[in-house]
Design an enzyme around this catalytic site. Structure first.
Site, PDB file in Angstrom:
ATOM      1  N   CYS A  11      36.314  88.724 -42.216  1.00  0.00           N
ATOM      2  CA  CYS A  11      37.711  88.543 -41.797  1.00  0.00           C
ATOM      3  C   CYS A  11      38.249  89.757 -41.051  1.00  0.00           C
ATOM      4  O   CYS A  11      38.247  90.880 -41.560  1.00  0.00           O
ATOM      5  CB  CYS A  11      38.584  88.246 -43.008  1.00  0.00           C
ATOM      6  N   ARG A  48      42.334  91.465 -42.255  1.00  0.00           N
ATOM      7  CA  ARG A  48      42.527  91.981 -43.610  1.00  0.00           C
ATOM      8  C   ARG A  48      43.622  93.023 -43.773  1.00  0.00           C
ATOM      9  O   ARG A  48      43.936  93.407 -44.896  1.00  0.00           O
ATOM     10  CB  ARG A  48      41.191  92.549 -44.129  1.00  0.00           C
ATOM     11  N   TRP A 102      46.914  82.975 -40.440  1.00  0.00           N
ATOM     12  CA  TRP A 102      47.294  82.325 -39.191  1.00  0.00           C
ATOM     13  C   TRP A 102      46.129  82.470 -38.231  1.00  0.00           C
ATOM     14  O   TRP A 102      45.204  83.254 -38.464  1.00  0.00           O
ATOM     15  CB  TRP A 102      48.569  82.939 -38.617  1.00  0.00           C
ATOM     16  N   GLU A 131      39.632  81.659 -32.074  1.00  0.00           N
ATOM     17  CA  GLU A 131      39.038  80.683 -33.002  1.00  0.00           C
ATOM     18  C   GLU A 131      39.158  79.279 -32.431  1.00  0.00           C
ATOM     19  O   GLU A 131      38.261  78.444 -32.565  1.00  0.00           O
ATOM     20  CB  GLU A 131      39.754  80.724 -34.355  1.00  0.00           C
TER      21      GLU A 131
END
Ligand code: ARG
Length: 370
Positions: A73, A76, A245, A250
């Site tokens: 991720c 973070r 979000w 992506e």
């Protein structure tokens, strides 16, 4: 299981619990006395019941630590801003469905997305857990067409087939929202339709160009991963959907662009009038950039939170600084942290990370179907 194996498991659980309580209580600024007391209490509970339950405080901080430890991720920096919904007491499919709707509404927040997790009952020995069969709470169906192609999201084909076999009928558009599939213990899974009003979607348009030659393209506002297992101090939560979000890439560089997903680059290049006969024209790269411009532009004009990959990479840098200052070492998986668009323009690309898995954390788990 024989009693020796049970003993071994309980010993390991005690160790994992102790390690978690120590770190958690240190981070929360608790006294040594409180910490030792709690460890003793947990051990007694394990001796008596073979397991233990987290306090609300432990659950909240454990879920946040798990996010902080999520090596794939990039987002973070915001690990400490996670809304935790404690839904451990829910026992019926209907109540779980209501909790999921509440999660979606809280997270969506009219477009001003808030990170949240809803945690259902922990896994106990000799009982099937609660499972959400969906990969994400919001996801588009994928239907295999007779010609071998797919209408909708190819990554949903298997799950869509499962839903159909459970009695669901989709409309057949490329963007049909899948139903929620909830399974409690050894009972049959149950299907629930998502009420259209609570699902926010964003129509994708480029600020200047017509990228899709008439095709309507959209994406949902909130990615809510629902198939991962949360592990805290040796305790597993098999159903613990969580969301952040979107980062633009992506959607623009993967969901809409991958060959094995919506595969829109040829259509976009065509609409842009690019020379697709030779890869050396960089038609894919040029189409990819404009597709990503369209995603960011559309979310912004729809007033839905989204972050571009340059900003996200910068935020990750701030996260690294803060963690260092706190005396913690940031772990990461480089191949996931670099954005799929222009990766070398970010500092992440030029760094290395140790891909060590710390606890608490989120894990993949076997699909409940198949
Ligand atoms: N990559 C996934 C998707 O495109 C979502 C993963 C979680 N993403 C996030 N920004 N929290 O649907």
């Amino acid at each position: 299981m024989d009693s020796q194996a049970v003993h071994q498991m309980e010993d390991q659980l005690k160790q994992e619990a102790e390690q978690f309580i120590r770190q958690c209580y240190r981070e929360l600024g608790k006294t040594m006395e409180d910490t030792e007391l709690r460890i003793q209490q947990v051990q007694n509970e394990i001796n008596r019941d073979g397991s233990y339950e987290h306090t609300y405080e432990e659950l909240v901080h454990g879920a946040k630590m798990a996010w902080r430890h999520s090596n794939r991720c990039i987002g973070r920096l915001f690990w400490n801003r996670l809304q935790v919904f404690d839904a451990r007491n829910l026992t019926s499919e209907d109540a779980i469905y209501q909790a999921l709707l509440r999660h979606i509404e809280f997270a969506t927040h009219g477009g001003e997305i808030r990170s949240a997790i809803t945690i259902f009952k922990q896994t106990v020995r000799n009982q099937e857990p609660v499972r959400l069969w969906n990969h994400q709470l919001l996801r588009y169906a994928g239907y295999e067409a007779p010609d071998g192609g797919v209408i909708g999201d190819p990554s949903s084909v298997d799950f869509t087939r499962i839903c159909t076999s459970l009695g669901w009928r989709g409309e057949g558009t490329p963007f049909d929202l899948l139903p929620l599939v909830i399974q409690c213990h050894d009972r049959k899974p149950r299907l629930f339709e998502l009420p259209g009003e609570i699902v926010k979607e964003v129509p994708i348009h480029h600020p200047e160009l017509d990228l899709f030659s008439g095709m309507e393209v959209k994406w949902y506002a909130v990615p809510i991963i629902s198939d991962m297992r949360l592990e805290i101090g040796g305790i597993s939560y098999a159903a613990a959907p969580f969301n952040g979000w979107y980062m633009g890439t992506e959607i623009g560089a993967r969901n809409l662009a991958d060959k094995s997903r919506y595969n829109l680059l040829p259509r976009v290049a065509e609409a842009m009038g690019l020379d697709t006969s030779s890869s050396g024209s960089l038609w894919k790269d040029r189409a990819l950039v404009e597709l990503n411009v369209a995603v960011l532009h559309s979310f912004r004009t729809s007033k839905v939170s989204i972050v571009d990959h340059h900003t996200a990479a910068q935020q990750f840098g701030v996260f690294q600084k803060i963690e260092e200052r706190e005396g913690r070492c940031v772990t990461g998986r480089w191949s996931w942290l670099i954005p799929p668009l222009s990766p070398a323009t970010t500092d992440i690309f030029h760094s290395t990370y140790e891909d060590r898995v710390d606890s608490p954390n989120y894990y993949y788990q076997p699909k409940p179907y198949e």
